[in-house]
Structure formats: structure tokens, C-alpha cells
Design a protein around this motif. Sequence first.
Motif, PDB file in Angstrom:
ATOM      1  N   SER A 170       0.809  -1.215   0.000  1.00  0.00           N
ATOM      2  CA  SER A 170       0.000   0.000   0.000  1.00  0.00           C
ATOM      3  C   SER A 170       0.842   1.264   0.000  1.00  0.00           C
ATOM      4  N   THR A 173      -8.868  -2.159  -5.223  1.00  0.00           N
ATOM      5  CA  THR A 173      -8.331  -2.044  -6.583  1.00  0.00           C
ATOM      6  C   THR A 173      -9.455  -1.872  -7.590  1.00  0.00           C
ATOM      7  N   TRP A 174      -9.080  -1.389  -8.762  1.00  0.00           N
ATOM      8  CA  TRP A 174     -10.001  -1.217  -9.875  1.00  0.00           C
ATOM      9  C   TRP A 174     -10.680  -2.541 -10.211  1.00  0.00           C
ATOM     10  N   ARG A 175      -9.909  -3.622 -10.219  1.00  0.00           N
ATOM     11  CA  ARG A 175     -10.449  -4.945 -10.549  1.00  0.00           C
ATOM     12  C   ARG A 175     -11.563  -5.341  -9.567  1.00  0.00           C
ATOM     13  N   THR A 181      -4.849   6.352 -10.748  1.00  0.00           N
ATOM     14  CA  THR A 181      -4.261   5.160 -10.142  1.00  0.00           C
ATOM     15  C   THR A 181      -5.280   4.032 -10.185  1.00  0.00           C
ATOM     16  N   GLU A 182      -4.840   2.782 -10.074  1.00  0.00           N
ATOM     17  CA  GLU A 182      -5.769   1.655 -10.112  1.00  0.00           C
ATOM     18  C   GLU A 182      -5.955   1.029  -8.742  1.00  0.00           C
ATOM     19  N   ALA A 183      -5.354   1.639  -7.713  1.00  0.00           N
ATOM     20  CA  ALA A 183      -5.510   1.087  -6.365  1.00  0.00           C
ATOM     21  C   ALA A 183      -5.432   2.212  -5.338  1.00  0.00           C
TER      22      ALA A 183
END
Lengths: 318, 414
Positions: free
Chosen positions: A268, A309-311, A292-294
Motif C-alpha cells: 500500500s 483495486t479497480w479490478r 491510479t488503479e488502487a
Amino acid sequence: MIELQHLEKRYTNPQTGSEFYAVKDLTLTFPSGEITALLGPSGCGKTTTLRMINRLIEPTGGSVLIDGQTIYSQRPEELRRRIGYVIQQIGLFPHLTVAQNIATVPDLLGQPKAQTKVRVLELLDMVGLEPERFANKRPQELSGGQQQRVGVARALAADPPVLLMDEPFGALDPLARDMVQDAFLDIQRRLKKTIVLVTHDIDEALRMGDHIALMQSGELAQFGTPDDLVRRPTSDFVRQFLGEDAALRQLAGVKVKALMQPSDAQRSAGLPHVPADLNARSALSIMLREGTEALAVVGEDGQVLGVITWRALERDSV
Amino acid sequence: MSALRATSPLPPPATPQPNRLTLGGLALGGDLQAVLWLAALPMLAASVLPWVMLRPNRLAPGHYLHLPAPTVMLGLLLALALPLAGRFWPRAVAVIAALALALGTVWLGQATTSAVADSGAVARASASSGWWLWLLGSGVALYGAGLIAGQLRQAQWLRWLWLALLLLVLAGGELGYWPGLRHWSVVQEFSVHQGRVAQELGQHIRLVLSGLGLAVLISAPLAVWASRSNQVSSVVMSVAGGIQTIPSLALLGLLIAPLAALSSHFPALREAGISGIGTAPALCAMTLYALLPIVRNGLVALRGVPSGVMDAARGMGMTDNQRFWRVQLPLALPVWLSGVRQAAVMLVGVASVAQLIGAGGLGYFIFSGMQSGAADLILLGVIPAAALAIVLDMLLRALETLTGRPLGLLGRGR
Ligand SMILES: Nc1ncnc2c1ncn2[C@@H]1O[C@H](COP(=O)(O)OP(=O)(O)OP(=O)(O)O)[C@@H](O)[C@H]1O
Ligand SMILES: [Mg+2]
């Protein structure tokens, strides 16, 4: 489990004399221990459907089963005393105290007074009202949100397995509604009642419903999880009713702490921080803004709890 | 933040204050000042008008007597003090009004006593225009004092000061500290007819209470039935409204024929004392009259119970009976009772006519006074009737407040 089998309600239009269906051939199962939101535009027959479950309205065709038993074998009053009922107008009895209001159904069932008294205090505490302060107040001394909490407590008083709610939070202002909804979800996590929640508010259905039954002019348009309706609509009506931003609305009802993965400080490091009870829609917006993706999810003391996260947002609850 | 602030600014609270006089932090509405002038003017006139008419005997023509000059001055001052107090010291109005009533009573006692002392034992001293105007003025002043008390949140006991002073004055007169009212012709008439007054008052009360009781017994189920169906309610309301339009005398007359026919056909009824004249037709008429206010208010009250409350009661598993007794009736009761109160006050008036068909009541004095042209005799009927109406009104109001208290209706003027 509540099963509607080919349920139908026909009314005669007094002007033209012609018949029309308020509810038509509705076959549907409300699963036990979960909240099913009965969603649809105004006049599509939600209230009619709900009131046929506690026989405030008698159907013109079809039938209702609760836990496999037909509801027509007992007197309607007996049935209603075992089903909690919450309405938008709340309908507290103005001449009775809060405690007396909550004790209504236990009294009708002839339960011992001493036991009911304990139960009332317990319920007040559960819906987040201090028992000593509120038990002897009159309904008109309470705010709208407090009144609706009492309404919920009253419906739960005899510990009914089934709860029917007709736009219970509709009359509250957005802030009070959020708080009462949260409190209610909290209670439901513990009690696991079978709940039918009528609403025309898509956000409320996405947020509160384990399942959603979407109705269109008296018929079932789609039944499924919020995810099913948002990502796999079976018709143009469903897609249009939920709107193009349905996925975002769904995220708005989820907190990031529900979607985060546990992580160590290393992973992180350097990520922007967000609080744990931020909603996922805002988290997504922050990702877009920060490129950012997280994001690092932090608790109230500033300690990192995990990473979102994006996922995870994309896959939300799949 | 700024967006939040921009949303829906609340309008400033409206403060309607038409023509107010503000003085030393106390504000008095201009219309209140007008009420005080309406009280002062008759009192001013009363001070200079004759207070007593003296007749050598009950039927002889009489001559008028005025108040002594110092008393006239005091009367004028008291009258003028009212609007002045309203302007500079509103709290004193209640005291002045109470004093006016009490002093006026003493003056009447003085005037009648001295008038009779100068003439024979059979002389009659009746009150004249001066006293009646003074009474009117003090009444209006007391009404104004009540309005002021409502605005100033004055102490409650000040509202009852007039009654305390009046009782004090009457008691003092009775004990001989100052001349009492015993030489006033109305009181003399009363001491002659004492027994009869008690008897007719008793009959009056019996008539009113039985008429009211019967009307409640009939109206209650009617109102409940009407509240559940539009067809029934329109029929019931137009019948009750129709009855109300018949003058009471005509209704009494109309009832004579059918009741007489009934009693001549059914001996059992005759033995029960039912006939074309007497108590039976009077009771019938009073019951019919009282129907409208009781049914009307009952209908409004029962229908006024919020539909959400009724729906919740049914949804929680109350039977129709439980819902009616536990929810609908308790919520409707205060408004319904105000209909009963209206009917009660009205019946006190209607019962005064019952004497005409031999049912007795305080109408006895009113009609025999009218026949013999004796105003004092009429008052013997009118004063107890007015007192009865006031007492009934107060009692039923208290009951309304009692039933309305749990609903938070306390102190809400209706
Ligand atoms: N007692 C009745 N008599 C005739 N028609 C009725 C009656 N009750 C409901 N309807 C009609 O049945 C249809 C469905 O009504 P219902 O109250 O179930 O709608 P709803 O989905 O709850 O709407 P809303 O979101 O506005 O509460 C409406 O067209 C309504 O006009
Ligand atoms: Mg509805």
C-alpha cells in the motif's frame, strides 16, 4: 420463504366499466432470511402485491404460500399478527406512548405483560433509541426518522419471521433516510428476517436488496440479484428503468471496506488514502482523478487496513 | 459548502402585527383597545342613567332613581380607567373589570335598599337601564381582559379574580357589612318563588340531560354507520340538517298529533305517561334537535383519523372491533365531544320552550312573566338557564381537554 403463484388482482374501472389488471399472473419467490426489493414505476402494482401477502387485499386469482403453507387457512387477523408491517405514513398511534405502540402486537397475541415490557426496551435499544428517554414519549414528540425507527420496532415486536415494508423510508429526508437504512441493515444482519421491501427508489433497491423483483404494469419484468439487473438486464425496459449509470449507482451503495483486500504496508505504500466507510463510487472517482488503479484503505486511527483495486470494483460481488 | 448554503434558504418567519400600539415593551393590538372602548362607553352612559325603578307595589307605574353624585363620579372614572389602562398598563385591565362588576353589584344593592327604605313594604325596586348597561360594559371588559391575558401570558388566577370579588361582595351583603341585593325586585321575586325555581330548574336539567342522553345514544351508532359509507352519511346528514331548520315551536306542535295518536292506540304507552302534550313530545323534539351537532361532529371526527393510522392498525392484525375501540374512537373522541357540548348548550335554550306544551322547566317563569308583564319573573327563568348553559359548557369542555390531552390537543383553541 414467500411464494406467489399466478397471483392476480383485477379491478373494474368505475368510469368505463372495463376491467384492468393491477397485478397479473405474478409468480415469484421471496427467499427466506433475505431482503427482496419490489421495485417498479408508480402504479405498477407493488403495493397491491405486498398487501395481498398479508391479505389487506384479497387476490382475484392465484395464491400465496408462506413456508409452503397457504395463507388462506387462517383468519386474516391471525395471519397479520405473524407478519410485520411497516408503511410510509408510519401510522403510529398518536394517543399511545412509544412503548405502548411497540407493544401492540404482543398485546393482541395475549403475551404476558412483563415479558412484553422487557421486549419493548430491548427493541428500542436495537433500533437505536435510548429506552429510558423514548419509552414514555408520544409519537408527535419524535422526529420523522425517530418515528420510523419506532415503526420498525413495532413491526418486529412479536418477532415475526416475515416483514412487509411499503416505502418505509420514503418520507424521510436524505440524511435521516441514510441513517435509518444503515440501522435497519444492521438489524437485518442479526435477525435474518424474510423481508419484502417495496420501493420506487432504484438506489434504495440496489443498496438494501439481496434480490430485486422489478415490476412493470402488474407483471414481473425481471427477478435477480442487483448485479443481475445492472449487468444482465433481460429487456430494454429493465435497462432503461435502471438507467445508464446503474453500475455507478450500485457502487454508491457499497462501502470500500466490503471490497478491499487485506494488504501489508509494502503493497500500500505510496497509494492515496481513503477512509474505510467511503462508498465505492467515490473511491472509483478518486481513482480516475488520481490516475491510479488502487487505493489504500485506512481506519479511523489512520492505520492501513487494506487495498481497494479497480479490478475489485469491476468485479463487485460477482 | 457554498453549494450547500445556497440550497433552499428558508423564508423569514412571518410576523403579522397589524395596528399594534407598543409601549414600554408591552404591545396591545389595536382591536383590543377597541374592545376596551366598547366596554367603557356603555359604562359611561350607565353612570348617568337611572339605576332603579321604584314602584309602590308590584303592578303600579313607577319612577326612576339615579345613583348619588359621588358614585356617578366613581363610575365615570372606572369606565375611563379601562382604555387608559389598556394603553399604559394592560395588566391592570383584569383588576379594573373585576372591580367594576363587584362595585356595580354593591351600588345596585345600595340603590335598591335606600329606595325601598323610603317607601312601603310592598314597594318594588327593579334594576333599570343604568345597571343593565353597567353589567354589559363590565362583561365586555372582562372579555377584553381575557384576550389580554391570552397575549401577555398573565397569571391564571387573574382570570378568576372577578368571580372571587363578586362572591365576596355577595357574601358581605348577605352578612350585612354593606347593603345586599335582598331588596332588588328579582331577589324578592325569587324569595317568593324559591321552591318553584328549584323545582323548574330540576325539571329543566332533567329535560336537557335526558334529551342529550337519548341523542347521544341514537347519534353514536348513526355517526359510526355514516362514517363508513358515503350514501348513509349523505342521507343521515340531510335528515338531521332538515330537522334543524324546523323552528322549535313548530316541531313541538308537529309532534303533538302523532304522539297523541300513538298513545290512544297503545294503552301501554299511555300508562307509561306518553301523550301528545307533556314531557314526551318535549323530549322527542330535544332529541331530534341534538342529533345534528352530535352526528356531524362524530362523522368529521371518525373520518378525520389519519388513514395511515387506520391502515397500520389493520395491518398489525386488529379486528374491525379492536380497531374501532382501541384506535378510531379514542382519536375521535375530543372532536366528537365538542359536538355534544354544542348540543347541550343548544338544548338549554330549546327546553325553555317546552313549558308551552306542559313539560315545565324554566320556561314557566319566562312565559308567565311575559303574560303578566313582569320582567323580574322572566329573569327568574333566564338567569338560572344562562348559568346552566355556562356550567354545562365548562364541564364538557373539561372533559374534552381530558380526552384530548394524550393527543397533544391541550390548549389548542377550538
Ligand atoms: N382499490 C382500487 N380500486 C381500483 N384501482 C386500484 C385500487 N388500488 C389500486 N388500484 C390501481 O392499481 C394499480 C396499482 O396500484 P398500486 O397501489 O399497487 O401501485 P404502486 O406500484 O404501489 O404505486 P406507487 O409507487 O405509486 O405506490 C394502479 O393503477 C392503481 O390505480
Ligand atoms: Mg405504493
